[in-house]
Design an enzyme around this catalytic site. Structure first.
Site, PDB file in Angstrom:
ATOM      1  N   GLU A 164       8.940  30.545  16.636  1.00  0.00           N
ATOM      2  CA  GLU A 164       7.678  29.839  16.853  1.00  0.00           C
ATOM      3  C   GLU A 164       6.573  30.158  15.849  1.00  0.00           C
ATOM      4  OE1 GLU A 164       7.322  27.389  19.098  1.00  0.00           O
ATOM      5  OE2 GLU A 164       9.440  27.686  19.574  1.00  0.00           O
ATOM      6  N   SER A 218      37.141  -1.404  53.822  1.00  0.00           N
ATOM      7  CA  SER A 218      36.744  -2.563  54.632  1.00  0.00           C
ATOM      8  C   SER A 218      35.252  -2.624  54.932  1.00  0.00           C
ATOM      9  CB  SER A 218      37.524  -2.560  55.950  1.00  0.00           C
ATOM     10  OG  SER A 218      38.898  -2.779  55.702  1.00  0.00           O
TER      11      SER A 218
END
Length: 650
Positions: free
Chosen positions: A93, A367
Site C-alpha cells: 500500500e 408433477s
C-alpha cells in the site's frame, strides 16, 4: 502603436493580478473554513471510539435477527502485529510510508506514469495516512470538499501522531474481506492464529486483500488471491523488507486457510435468509457501507414462522433418515398478496453447507409442474370436466420410441381434466400438453416467473425441466392470487444511521391470467388434497390447495400448496442427485414437512375458504366444487391394455 500595446499589456496585467488576488483570498477563505471545520473530524480519527457501526437486520415482528460487521474486530497494538505483516502492508500500500509526509508526491508521480503507460488505473497514489482518513469516512462520496478535507486531515494526523501510531490505527480499521475488520480479526478468520504469529507468506496474502477484498477473496477466487500474494512478496523483496532467501522460501510456502466460519458475519436467526439479505445489501451498497455505515434493514421474515419452518425441515429429514447422511430439504413460505418471504430454510444445516437450495438449487419439479399445463388448458377454453385420453401411446422422435407410463402402471381410458390432475395421471397430462401446445405451456411458465430454459418437448409434462424452489412458490402464489403474480420481497426498508429512508419496497403484482381460471385451477388443486395424492394434508382441516411432485428414480420430492393467505413449497433430495429412498414420492418425503409447517403456521388463524370471483356462473361453481368424476363412469366397456396398445397413436 507601441504606446497602445504597452497600455493594453498593463490593462491585462492589472486584470490578471486582480483576478489572482481575488482567487487567492477566496481560496484562503475556503481552505481556512475547511481547516477549521475538520477539527471534529480529526478528533473522530484519533478517537478510540471510532469503530464503524454495524448494519442491523430486523424481522417483520421487530426482532433483531442479524448484525453485519461489528463482531469481527479485535483491536491490537502495533507491537502485537507480526513484523512481516507490517512490511507486507507497507509493500502493498505505501512502501515509502516512513519517508514521506501526509502526501507522497513521488508516489503520485510514479503511479501517474504507470497508469498512463498501461492505459488504465493500475496504481493508486494515496498514502496510508490518507487511506486511514478514508476508512473513517463511512460514505465514500467523491467530492472536492471530501478530497480537500482528506488532505488537510492527513496533514494534521501526520503532525499530531507518530508514524507507528498511524500504522497501528490503519491496521485496526482496514477491511480484509470475509467480515474481518482489522489485522487481528483477519488473522483469526483466515488462519485461526494471532496477528503476531503471521508468517511472511500469510502476511503477503492478507496485505493483498486490502485493495479489493471481494475480488481477491481466497475462498472464492484462490487463483486471484495467489497472484496478488506473489505481487506483494515481490514488492516486499524489491523494497528490501525481506531477503532473497526469505522471498524464495515464502514463494514456495503453502498457505493453509481454515474453513469459513459457520456463523459468518454475526448471523443469529434464519442464516439462509439473512445470508441472502447480506449479499443483496452488498450488491446494492458495497461491502464498505454494509459493514461500516450503521444501516438498519427491515425484512419480511416472521420469526415465529421461521421457527416452525426450521423445526419442520429438521424433524422431517430426520424422520426419513434416522442417521443423517447428507439428505437436504428446502422450504419457502410467502404471503401471496405481497410477495413477502415469511420463512426460508435453504438446507438441513447451515453450519455444514451454506448453499441456499431454496433460492439457488435447480431441480426437476416432477408433477408439481403439471398445474401450469392445466392452467394453460383453462386459458385455452378447456373446463375441468372436459375429457382427455389416458391410453397407451407411442411417440417417435428421431427414430426412437417413447412409451410414457402412469405411476401405478394402470391406464384409465378416458378421464376428466379434474381427475387427471387430482390423481397426477401422467399419460393424460402428456396428451393434454400435446393438445394445448408445448410453446403455449412454456410461455405460461415463463410468465409465471420460471426463468430457467425449458425443453421444448413433451417430457416437461412429467417435470423434466429445472427450476428453483422460490420460482415454483412464486408461480403457486399466482394460483392463490387468481392470476396476480407477486415479486418476491425480502427487504421492505433500509435506513441510514440517522434514520433516513434510503430504500423502500412496495408489493408489485402483475396480471398473468384471468381470475376465473385461477379460481377453477385452485378448485382442482383443492381436490388433490381432498381426494388425490395430497390427501394426507386433510389433517389440517381447512381449505387448502396443492400438488405433489416426484422425479425419476425418486431423486426429488416436492409439495407446494397454499391457503388463501399463505403459500409454502417444500423440496427434499440429495445434492448429488442420488435416490432419496425407493418409493420416496412427494407425498411421502415432502408433504409431511409441509403439513407440519402449515399446521403450526395456520393454528389459531380464522378458517377461510378461497373466494369466489365476481361474475362467475353457478355452473362453474358447481363444477369446481364437485368431486372428480370416476373414469369408470365415463366408459361402459373399458378396453384391455393390449387393445389400447394396438390402437396407440404416434
Amino acid at each position: 502603436m507601441k504606446r497602445f500595446l504597452k497600455g493594453l499589456f498593463r490593462f491585462f496585467l492589472y486584470v490578471f493580478l486582480i483576478v489572482f488576488l481575488i482567487a487567492l483570498v477566496a481560496g484562503g477563505v475556503y481552505f481556512g473554513s475547511v481547516y477549521m471545520g475538520v477539527k471534529k473530524d480529526f478528533n473522530k480519527v484519533v478517537s478510540v471510539n471510532m469503530l464503524p457501526l454495524p448494519t442491523k437486520v430486523y424481522s417483520s415482528d421487530k426482532k433483531l435477527i442479524a448484525k453485519f460487521g461489528l463482531q469481527n474486530r479485535i483491536p491490537v497494538k502495533l507491537k502485537d502485529v507480526s513484523p512481516w505483516m507490517r512490511y507486507a502492508i507497507l509493500a502493498a500500500e505505501d512502501a515509502r510510508f516512513y519517508e514521506h509526509g501526509a502526501i507522497d508526491l513521488v508516489g503520485i508521480a510514479r503511479a501517474l506514469v504507470v497508469d498512463v503507460l498501461k492505459g488504465k488505473i493500475v496504481q493508486g497514489g494515496s498514502t496510508i495516512t490518507q487511506q486511514l482518513v478514508k476508512n473513517v469516512y463511512l460514505t465514500p462520496a467523491r467530492t472536492i470538499d471530501r478530497k480537500v478535507k482528506e488532505i488537510i486531515l492527513a496533514y494534521r494526523i501526520e503532525k499530531e501522531m507518530s508514524k507507528d501510531k498511524i500504522l497501528q490505527l490503519y491496521l485496526n480499521t482496514v477491511y480484509f474481506g470475509d467480515g474481518a475488520w482489522g489485522v487481528e480479526a483477519a488473522a483469526r478468520t483466515y488462519f485461526d492464529k494471532h496477528a503476531k504469529e503471521l508468517t511472511i507468506s500469510e502476511s503477503a496474502m492478507l496485505a493483498g486483500l486490502v485493495a479489493a477484498p471481494s475480488y481477491y477473496n481466497p475462498y472464492k477466487h484462490p487463483q486471484r488471491a495467489r497472484k496478488r500474494t506473489i505481487y506483494v512478496l515481490r514488492r516486499m523483496y524489491e523494497n528490501h523488507f525481506i531477503s532473497l532467501s526469505q522471498y524464495k522460501k515464502a514463494m514456495n510456502a503453502k498457505i493453509v486457510l481454515i474453513k469459513p466460519s459457520a456463523n459468518l458475519f454475526g448471523l443469529i436467526v434464519a442464516p439462509y435468509f439473512t445470508d441472502y439479505v447480506r449479499n443483496w445489501l452488498i450488491d446494492k451498497y458495497g461491502e464498505e457501507v454494509v459493514y461500516k455505515s450503521g444501516l438498519s434493514v427491515y425484512t419480511t421474515l416472521n420469526t415465529t414462522l421461521q421457527r416452525f419452518a426450521f423445526i419442520a425441515v429438521k424433524s422431517g429429514v430426520l424422520s426419513i433418515k434416522k442417521k443423517y447422511d447428507g439428505l437436504q430439504a428446502a422450504l419457502v413460505a410467502m404471503d401471496p398478496k405481497t410477495g413477502y418471504v415469511k420463512a426460508l430454510v435453504g438446507g438441513f444445516d447451515y453450519s455444514k453447507s451454506q448453499f441456499n437450495r431454496a433460492l439457488q438449487a435447480k431441480r426437476q419439479p416432477g408433477s408439481s409442474f403439471k398445474p401450469i399445463i392445466y392452467l394453460t388448458a383453462l386459458t385455452e377454453g378447456y373446463l375441468p370436466d372436459d375429457t382427455i385420453a389416458d391410453m397407451p401411446v407411442v411417440f417417435r422422435f428421431n427414430g426412437k420410441e417413447w412409451r410414457p407410463q402412469n405411476y401405478e402402471r394402470v391406464f384409465h381410458g378416458t378421464v376428466t381434466l379434474k381427475y387427471a390432475l387430482t390423481h397426477s395421471v401422467n399419460v393424460a397430462t402428456i396428451n393434454l400438453l400435446n393438445s394445448v401446445g408445448i410453446g403455449n405451456v412454456v410461455s405460461m411458465a415463463h410468465q409465471l416467473g420460471i426463468e430457467e430454459k425449458i425443453p421444448h418437448n413433451l417430457s416437461i409434462a412429467l417435470g423434466s425441466l429445472s427450476v428453483k424452489p422460490i420460482e415454483m412458490v412464486r408461480a403457486y402464489a399466482a394460483f392463490d392470487n387468481y392470476g396476480l403474480l407477486p415479486k418476491p420481497i425480502f427487504v421492505t426498508k433500509v435506513t441510514d444511521k440517522y434514520g433516513r429512508v434510503i430504500y423502500q419496497a412496495k408489493p408489485r403484482l402483475r396480471r398473468v391470467f384471468d381470475d376465473v381460471d385461477g379460481y377453477i385451477l385452485t378448485g382442482m388443486l383443492k381436490d388433490v388434497i381432498l381426494y388425490g395424492t395430497g390427501r394426507a394434508a386433510r389433517i389440517i382441516k381447512r381449505p387448502l390447495a396443492g400438488k405433489t411432485g416426484t422425479t425419476n428414480n425418486y431423486r426429488d420430492a416436492w409439495f407446494i400448496g397454499y391457503s388463501p393467505d399463505l403459500v409454502c413449497g417444500v423440496w427434499v433430495g440429495y445434492d448429488d442427485n442420488r435416490m432419496i429412498f425407493k418409493g420416496a414420492t412427494g407425498a411421502r418425503a415432502a408433504l409431511p414437512i409441509w403439513i407440519k409447517f402449515m399446521s403450526n403456521a395456520l393454528e389459531g388463524q380464522p378458517i377461510k375458504d378461497f373466494p369466489i370471483p365476481r361474475g362467475i356462473t353457478k355452473d362453474i361453481i358447481d363444477m369446481v366444487n364437485s368431486p372428480p368424476q370416476n373414469p369408470e363412469d365415463l366408459q361402459k366397456d373399458k378396453p384391455t391394455i393390449q387393445q389400447l396398445y394396438e390402437n396407440a397413436i404416434q
